[in-house]
Motif scaffolding. Structure first.
Motif: not given
Length: 271
Positions: A107-131
């Motif tokens: 299952d893909v949970y909805r709604p999105a955690i963050l919507s309306g942006v195009d994500i290029f890269d992600m990494y998790f370290h204590k929190y979710l980081y993204f470009v």
């Protein structure tokens, strides 16, 4: 749609004097890249290029490294990036934002955690980081909102990770950099950092950083502030380390695991 596993076992290969058995876990994939891994279940996430008949450019794929079973994850428009918490929560990013995914129920949970942006890269370290693709700026998702890592605005980040000391290592079009925790200006690395074509960054189970480039795998010599090629390999697109710290990498058409052999019978030095 789930596909049957395609696992092949090849002869022993050599890396820096060590012998490894090369297991092709998935074949006939379309440029698998952006690898991330859930080590609790030995499950790999990555993106592939969509075929010419698709209305999307990319798809996200889930792959069981132990069985070879795999499937395209539905419901993520142009799924491209992924990140996994150590406890097993999975985050997926595409052109419509960031979603949480439960691969046990698919299952893909909805709604999105963050919507309306195009994500290029992600990494998790204590929190979710993204470009974000549009700005190539780095953000962190924290307490239900996104915050810019303002010290790195304008650096055009392509790939990144956080090490055990919470320093941010990143790649852009001009080289490899590191923003030490608590500082405001990144330091640069010499060596091959300005000439190699880097395609990603990852860390092993001990948190040691690795860079993926068109011509091989690189590590960072912190003492000399140099990027050093450790494994020459052609056309590598992604890299991860499984629960046993085995190297998992991708080329243009396959996902491969290298398992160290202690008493190899046959040695073939060609990858």
């Amino acid at each position: 749609m789930q596909r049957q596993p395609k696992v092949k076992f090849e002869q022993v290969k050599v890396i820096k004097g060590g012998a490894y058995n090369k297991h092709i876990i998935l074949a006939d994939a379309n440029v698998p890249s952006k690898l991330s891994i859930d080590r609790l279940s030995n499950t790999l996430f990555f993106c592939i290029n969509a075929d010419e008949f698709s209305d999307q450019s990319f798809h996200l794929v889930v792959l069981d490294l132990d069985t070879g079973l795999n499937a395209i994850i539905p419901g993520i428009q142009n799924g491209f990036a992924s990140a996994v918490e150590p406890e097993g929560a999975v985050y997926l990013g595409g052109s419509d934002g960031i979603f949480e995914f439960n691969y046990r129920t698919f299952d893909v949970y909805r709604p999105a955690i963050l919507s309306g942006v195009d994500i290029f890269d992600m990494y998790f370290h204590k929190y979710l980081y993204f470009v974000e693709t549009a700005t190539q700026n780095l953000f962190v998702w924290k307490n239900g909102g996104k915050t810019s890592i303002k010290e790195l605005n304008g650096y055009g980040i392509q790939h990144f990770l956080l090490n055990n000391f919470e320093d941010i290592l990143f790649v852009n079009s001009s080289g490899v950099y590191m923003l030490r925790k608590g500082t405001t200006i990144p330091i640069t690395f010499g060596g091959a950092s300005t000439v190699a074509h880097f395609r990603g960054m990852t860390a092993d189970i001990n948190g040691l950083p690795y860079l993926i480039a068109q011509d091989g795998i690189y590590t960072i010599d912190m003492a000399q502030r140099h990027v050093v090629k450790t494994i020459p390999m052609e056309n590598i697109f992604g890299l991860a380390f499984d629960k046993d710290n085995n190297m998992v990498y991708s080329d243009e058409r396959s996902v491969v695991k290298l398992i160290r052999q202690h008493n190899p019978v046959f040695v073939n030095k060609n990858f």
